[in-house]
Design a protein around this motif. Structure first.
Motif, PDB file in Angstrom:
ATOM      1  N   VAL A  22      -5.741   0.623  -4.499  1.00  0.00           N
ATOM      2  CA  VAL A  22      -4.613   1.246  -5.166  1.00  0.00           C
ATOM      3  C   VAL A  22      -3.533   0.210  -5.386  1.00  0.00           C
ATOM      4  O   VAL A  22      -3.415  -0.750  -4.605  1.00  0.00           O
ATOM      5  N   GLN A  23      -2.756   0.382  -6.431  1.00  0.00           N
ATOM      6  CA  GLN A  23      -1.666  -0.541  -6.719  1.00  0.00           C
ATOM      7  C   GLN A  23      -0.468  -0.245  -5.814  1.00  0.00           C
ATOM      8  O   GLN A  23      -0.306   0.888  -5.330  1.00  0.00           O
TER       9      GLN A  23
ATOM     10  N   SER B  30      -0.656   6.122  -4.198  1.00  0.00           N
ATOM     11  CA  SER B  30      -0.925   7.069  -3.121  1.00  0.00           C
ATOM     12  C   SER B  30      -2.422   7.228  -2.894  1.00  0.00           C
ATOM     13  O   SER B  30      -3.226   7.035  -3.814  1.00  0.00           O
ATOM     14  N   LEU B  31      -2.757   7.593  -1.678  1.00  0.00           N
ATOM     15  CA  LEU B  31      -4.117   7.954  -1.301  1.00  0.00           C
ATOM     16  C   LEU B  31      -4.040   9.077  -0.279  1.00  0.00           C
ATOM     17  O   LEU B  31      -3.020   9.240   0.409  1.00  0.00           O
ATOM     18  N   ARG B  32      -5.132   9.814  -0.160  1.00  0.00           N
ATOM     19  CA  ARG B  32      -5.228  10.830   0.880  1.00  0.00           C
ATOM     20  C   ARG B  32      -6.522  10.610   1.641  1.00  0.00           C
ATOM     21  O   ARG B  32      -7.612  10.691   1.060  1.00  0.00           O
ATOM     22  N   LEU B  33      -6.401  10.335   2.923  1.00  0.00           N
ATOM     23  CA  LEU B  33      -7.559  10.148   3.784  1.00  0.00           C
ATOM     24  C   LEU B  33      -7.894  11.453   4.482  1.00  0.00           C
ATOM     25  O   LEU B  33      -7.001  12.214   4.860  1.00  0.00           O
TER      26      LEU B  33
ATOM     27  N   GLN C  60     -11.793   1.753   4.184  1.00  0.00           N
ATOM     28  CA  GLN C  60     -10.963   0.639   3.731  1.00  0.00           C
ATOM     29  C   GLN C  60      -9.887   1.120   2.767  1.00  0.00           C
ATOM     30  O   GLN C  60     -10.181   1.842   1.804  1.00  0.00           O
ATOM     31  N   VAL C  61      -8.661   0.705   3.026  1.00  0.00           N
ATOM     32  CA  VAL C  61      -7.554   0.917   2.108  1.00  0.00           C
ATOM     33  C   VAL C  61      -7.041  -0.457   1.685  1.00  0.00           C
ATOM     34  O   VAL C  61      -6.663  -1.278   2.536  1.00  0.00           O
ATOM     35  N   THR C  62      -7.053  -0.711   0.395  1.00  0.00           N
ATOM     36  CA  THR C  62      -6.581  -1.991  -0.142  1.00  0.00           C
ATOM     37  C   THR C  62      -5.474  -1.725  -1.146  1.00  0.00           C
ATOM     38  O   THR C  62      -5.675  -0.967  -2.101  1.00  0.00           O
ATOM     39  N   VAL C  63      -4.328  -2.334  -0.900  1.00  0.00           N
ATOM     40  CA  VAL C  63      -3.177  -2.169  -1.785  1.00  0.00           C
ATOM     41  C   VAL C  63      -2.921  -3.513  -2.470  1.00  0.00           C
ATOM     42  O   VAL C  63      -2.513  -4.483  -1.817  1.00  0.00           O
ATOM     43  N   SER C  64      -3.173  -3.544  -3.762  1.00  0.00           N
ATOM     44  CA  SER C  64      -3.079  -4.808  -4.485  1.00  0.00           C
ATOM     45  C   SER C  64      -2.890  -4.537  -5.964  1.00  0.00           C
ATOM     46  O   SER C  64      -3.417  -3.561  -6.503  1.00  0.00           O
ATOM     47  N   SER C  65      -2.155  -5.434  -6.608  1.00  0.00           N
ATOM     48  CA  SER C  65      -1.993  -5.320  -8.059  1.00  0.00           C
ATOM     49  C   SER C  65      -3.025  -6.189  -8.781  1.00  0.00           C
ATOM     50  O   SER C  65      -3.047  -6.229 -10.010  1.00  0.00           O
TER      51      SER C  65
END
Length: 115
Positions: free
Chosen positions: A12-13, A17-20, A110-115
């Motif tokens: 996600v950028q 948002s995310l929901r686990l 895995q949660v990855t926050v990157s543009s």
């Protein structure tokens, strides 16, 4: 045999948002606390949030106001809503069910926050 299965991770950028979700299968009784932990690359595992059987919540300072933990006791499920995500939130997220003498862990998502 009890298993915890997580879902909802992804890429996600920043600002997204995310929901686990984490659901327990098998015979599991009297879950006292449900929680989420995370391990970022090169860092130790840290507690992110917990929720008690009565619904009281606790958060690590770095996620307060951005993440929300909730649980569905009837479904043996815990959720973590992640809003306003930052690159430093990148990590593997693990759910944990504390059932007194027994403690259960999910396999991680895995949660990855990157543009």
């Amino acid at each position: 045999q009890v298993q915890l299965v997580e879902s909802g991770g992804g890429l996600v950028q920043p600002g997204g948002s995310l929901r686990l979700s984490c659901v327990a299968s098998g015979n599991i009784f009297d879950i006292i606390n449900m929680g989420w932990y995370r391990r970022a690359p090169g860092k130790e595992r840290e507690l992110v949030a917990t929720v008690t059987r009565s619904g009281s919540t606790n958060y690590v300072d770095s996620v307060k106001g951005r993440f929300t933990i909730s649980r569905d006791n009837a479904r043996n499920t815990v959720y973590l809503q992640l809003n306003s995500l930052k690159p430093e939130d990148t990590a593997v997220y693990y759910c944990n069910f504390d059932a007194g003498p027994r403690n259960y862990w999910g396999q991680g998502t895995q949660v990855t926050v990157s543009s």
